[in-house]
Design a protein around this motif. Structure first.
Motif, PDB file in Angstrom:
ATOM      1  N   ALA A 160       0.836  -1.205   0.000  1.00  0.00           N
ATOM      2  CA  ALA A 160       0.000   0.000   0.000  1.00  0.00           C
ATOM      3  C   ALA A 160       0.870   1.253   0.000  1.00  0.00           C
ATOM      4  CB  ALA A 160      -0.957  -0.021   1.195  1.00  0.00           C
ATOM      5  N   GLY A 161       1.452   1.527  -1.141  1.00  0.00           N
ATOM      6  CA  GLY A 161       2.406   2.630  -1.262  1.00  0.00           C
ATOM      7  C   GLY A 161       1.785   4.005  -1.466  1.00  0.00           C
ATOM      8  N   ASP A 162       0.455   4.059  -1.592  1.00  0.00           N
ATOM      9  CA  ASP A 162      -0.178   5.383  -1.606  1.00  0.00           C
ATOM     10  C   ASP A 162      -0.603   5.697  -0.185  1.00  0.00           C
ATOM     11  OD1 ASP A 162      -1.521   7.729  -1.918  1.00  0.00           O
ATOM     12  OD2 ASP A 162      -2.978   7.000  -3.403  1.00  0.00           O
ATOM     13  N   THR A 163       0.288   6.371   0.531  1.00  0.00           N
ATOM     14  CA  THR A 163      -0.001   6.703   1.933  1.00  0.00           C
ATOM     15  C   THR A 163      -0.572   8.112   2.019  1.00  0.00           C
ATOM     16  OG1 THR A 163       2.219   7.605   2.253  1.00  0.00           O
ATOM     17  CG2 THR A 163       1.915   5.261   2.748  1.00  0.00           C
ATOM     18  N   PHE A 164      -0.769   8.738   0.862  1.00  0.00           N
ATOM     19  CA  PHE A 164      -1.162  10.148   0.825  1.00  0.00           C
ATOM     20  C   PHE A 164      -2.672  10.330   0.740  1.00  0.00           C
ATOM     21  CE2 PHE A 164      -1.874  14.228  -1.293  1.00  0.00           C
ATOM     22  CZ  PHE A 164      -1.073  15.064  -0.535  1.00  0.00           C
ATOM     23  N   ARG A 165      -3.282   9.648  -0.188  1.00  0.00           N
ATOM     24  CA  ARG A 165      -4.720   9.861  -0.412  1.00  0.00           C
ATOM     25  C   ARG A 165      -5.542   9.104   0.632  1.00  0.00           C
ATOM     26  NH1 ARG A 165      -8.881   7.474  -3.488  1.00  0.00           N
ATOM     27  NH2 ARG A 165      -7.503   5.841  -4.246  1.00  0.00           N
ATOM     28  N   ALA A 166      -6.458   9.820   1.274  1.00  0.00           N
ATOM     29  CA  ALA A 166      -7.330   9.192   2.266  1.00  0.00           C
ATOM     30  C   ALA A 166      -8.123   8.087   1.578  1.00  0.00           C
ATOM     31  CB  ALA A 166      -8.266  10.236   2.857  1.00  0.00           C
ATOM     32  N   GLY A 167      -8.146   6.927   2.196  1.00  0.00           N
ATOM     33  CA  GLY A 167      -8.950   5.843   1.637  1.00  0.00           C
ATOM     34  C   GLY A 167      -8.210   4.930   0.689  1.00  0.00           C
ATOM     35  N   ALA A 168      -7.013   5.339   0.266  1.00  0.00           N
ATOM     36  CA  ALA A 168      -6.283   4.533  -0.716  1.00  0.00           C
ATOM     37  C   ALA A 168      -5.894   3.162  -0.149  1.00  0.00           C
ATOM     38  CB  ALA A 168      -5.045   5.279  -1.199  1.00  0.00           C
ATOM     39  N   ILE A 169      -5.443   3.162   1.124  1.00  0.00           N
ATOM     40  CA  ILE A 169      -5.001   1.909   1.743  1.00  0.00           C
ATOM     41  C   ILE A 169      -6.180   0.949   1.883  1.00  0.00           C
ATOM     42  CG2 ILE A 169      -3.981   0.881   3.827  1.00  0.00           C
ATOM     43  CD1 ILE A 169      -2.552   3.632   4.271  1.00  0.00           C
TER      44      ILE A 169
END
Ligand code: GDP
Length: 303
Positions: free
Chosen positions: A137-146
Motif C-alpha cells: 500500500a504505497g499510496d499513503t497520501f490519499r485518504a482511503g487509498a489503503i
C-alpha cells in the motif's frame, strides 16, 4: 470477443465512419485521404501518427495499384497493426517476470485512472495461475487509498502490507519486500500515490521507492507500469510524458477503453512515446483486464 465488446463505443464511432467513407467514394483520391485523416484524428490516433499512417497508405495504394475504395478497410487494418508492431522486433507485450524469485511490479499514475482496480485485476490473474501475490500500500497520501487496496486484496486473496496514512511510502515498500520474501510470495504489486499537485515531490517519492526496490532485489522492479485513462485522450499523452521523464516506465496499462469512442489513443501512445501498451482495461469487473494484442484490437474495431 472481450476486445469486440469492450470496444463497442470506438467501433461505433470509427468503423462506421470508415465504412461510410469507403461506400461513398468511387476512387481513392486526395479527398478520400483527407476525410480518412479527419476520422483518424477524431478517434484520438494523434496527429503525428495519423500523418505517418496516411503517408504509408498513399504509398501502399500506389505500390499495389489499388483502385477500389472497398479494398481500403483491409489495407488500413494492416497498416494500423504495422504501425503498432513496427517499433519492436520481438513481442514486448508480455510482462517481464523474475524466473528465480520474487517479481516486483511498480504501478504509477495519477489518481482516478484505475490503478487500484488494475492491481486487483492483475492479482486475480496471477492467483488464478497459482501464484502467491502480495500487495504494497504505497499510496499513503490519499485518504482511503489503503483501505481500497485492502478491499481488493480481500476480494482476490492477496495479503496487503501497509503502514498508517501519511507515512513514508518507501518504508512501506521496503517492509513489503521483506514480508514477501519471508512468506515466499511470487509477485509483489506496489501501489503508489497519484497526486499531481506537487509534481516534483511525487516524482522524487517515486524515485526513492524505485531505489529501495533496486537495492533490495537486483534487476527489480521487473516492470514499472504506468496506468492511463483512455477517456482522458490527449491528457493521457501528457501524463505519459511527465511520468516517463521522471521514472523509466516499461509499459502502459490503458484503462476504461470501454468508456471511450476514441480508442485510437492506444496507437498514439505506442507510436509517439514508444512505450508498449501491455494491458487494457475494458470494464470494472475483475475479469476485465486483457493483455493488449494490437491485431485483436484493430480487427476488433472493424469486426
Ligand atoms: P486509482 O485512483 O487510480 O486507484 O483508480 P481506481 O482503481 O479507484 O479507479 C477509479 C474508477 O475507475 C473506479 O470507479 C473503477 O471502477 C473505474 N475503472 C477502473 N478501470 C476501469 C476500466 O477499465 N473500465 C471502466 N469502465 N472503469 C474502470
Amino acid at each position: 470477443d472481450k476486445f469486440k465488446d469492450g470496444l463497442t463505443k470506438t467501433r461505433n464511432n470509427f468503423a462506421s465512419k470508415v465504412n461510410d467513407l469507403v461506400a461513398r467514394y468511387r476512387k481513392i483520391d486526395e479527398d478520400f485521404f483527407e476525410e480518412l485523416e479527419e476520422i483518424l484524428i477524431s478517434a484520438d490516433v494523434g496527429v503525428e501518427t495519423v500523418m505517418e499512417l496516411i503517408d504509408e497508405l498513399e504509398m501502399e495504394v500506389k505500390r499495389r495499384n489499388i483502385k477500389d475504395p472497398s479494398e481500403m478497410k483491409e489495407v488500413i487494418s494492416e497498416k494500423l497493426v504495422e504501425i503498432y508492431y513496427g517499433k519492436d522486433e520481438e513481442n514486448i507485450e508480455h510482462l517481464r517476470l523474475n524466473k528465480d524469485g520474487l517479481t516486483v511490479i511498480l504501478f504509477v499514475g495519477v489518481n482516478g485512472v484505475g490503478k487500484t482496480t488494475t492491481i486487483g485485476k492483475l492479482s486475480h490473474q496471477f492467483i488464478e495461475k497459482g501464484k502467491t501475490v502480495m500487495l504494497a500500500a504505497g499510496d499513503t497520501f490519499r485518504a482511503g487509498a489503503i483501505e481500497q487496496l485492502e478491499i481488493w486484496g480481500d476480494r482476490v486473496g492477496a495479503d496487503v502490507i501497509k503502514h498508517s496514512e501519511g507515512s513514508d511510502p518507501a518504508a512501506v515498500i521496503y517492509d513489503a519486500i521483506q514480508a514477501a520474501r519471508s512468506r515466499g510470495a511470487d509477485v509483489l504489486l506496489c501501489d503508489t500515490a497519484g497526486r499531481l499537485q506537487n509534481k516534483v515531490n511525487l516524482m522524487n517519492e517515486l524515485a526513492k521507492i524505485k531505489r529501495v526496490i533496486e537495492r533490495e532485489i537486483p534487476g527489480a522492479p521487473h516492470e514499472v507500469l504506468l496506468v492511463l485513462d483512455a477517456t482522458t485522450g490527449q491528457n493521457a499523452m501528457s501524463q505519459a510524458k511527465t511520468f516517463s521523464d521522471a521514472t523509466s516506465v516499461s509499459g502502459i496499462v490503458l484503462t476504461k477503453l470501454d468508456g471511450t469512442a476514441k480508442g485510437g489513443i492506444v496507437l498514439a501512445i505506442r507510436n509517439e512515446l514508444n512505450i508498449p501498451v501491455k494491458y487494457v482495461g475494458l470494464g470494472e469487473n475483475v475479469n476485465d483486464l486483457q493483455p493488449f494484442d494490437a491485431h485483436a484490437f484493430v480487427y476488433g474495431l472493424f469486426g
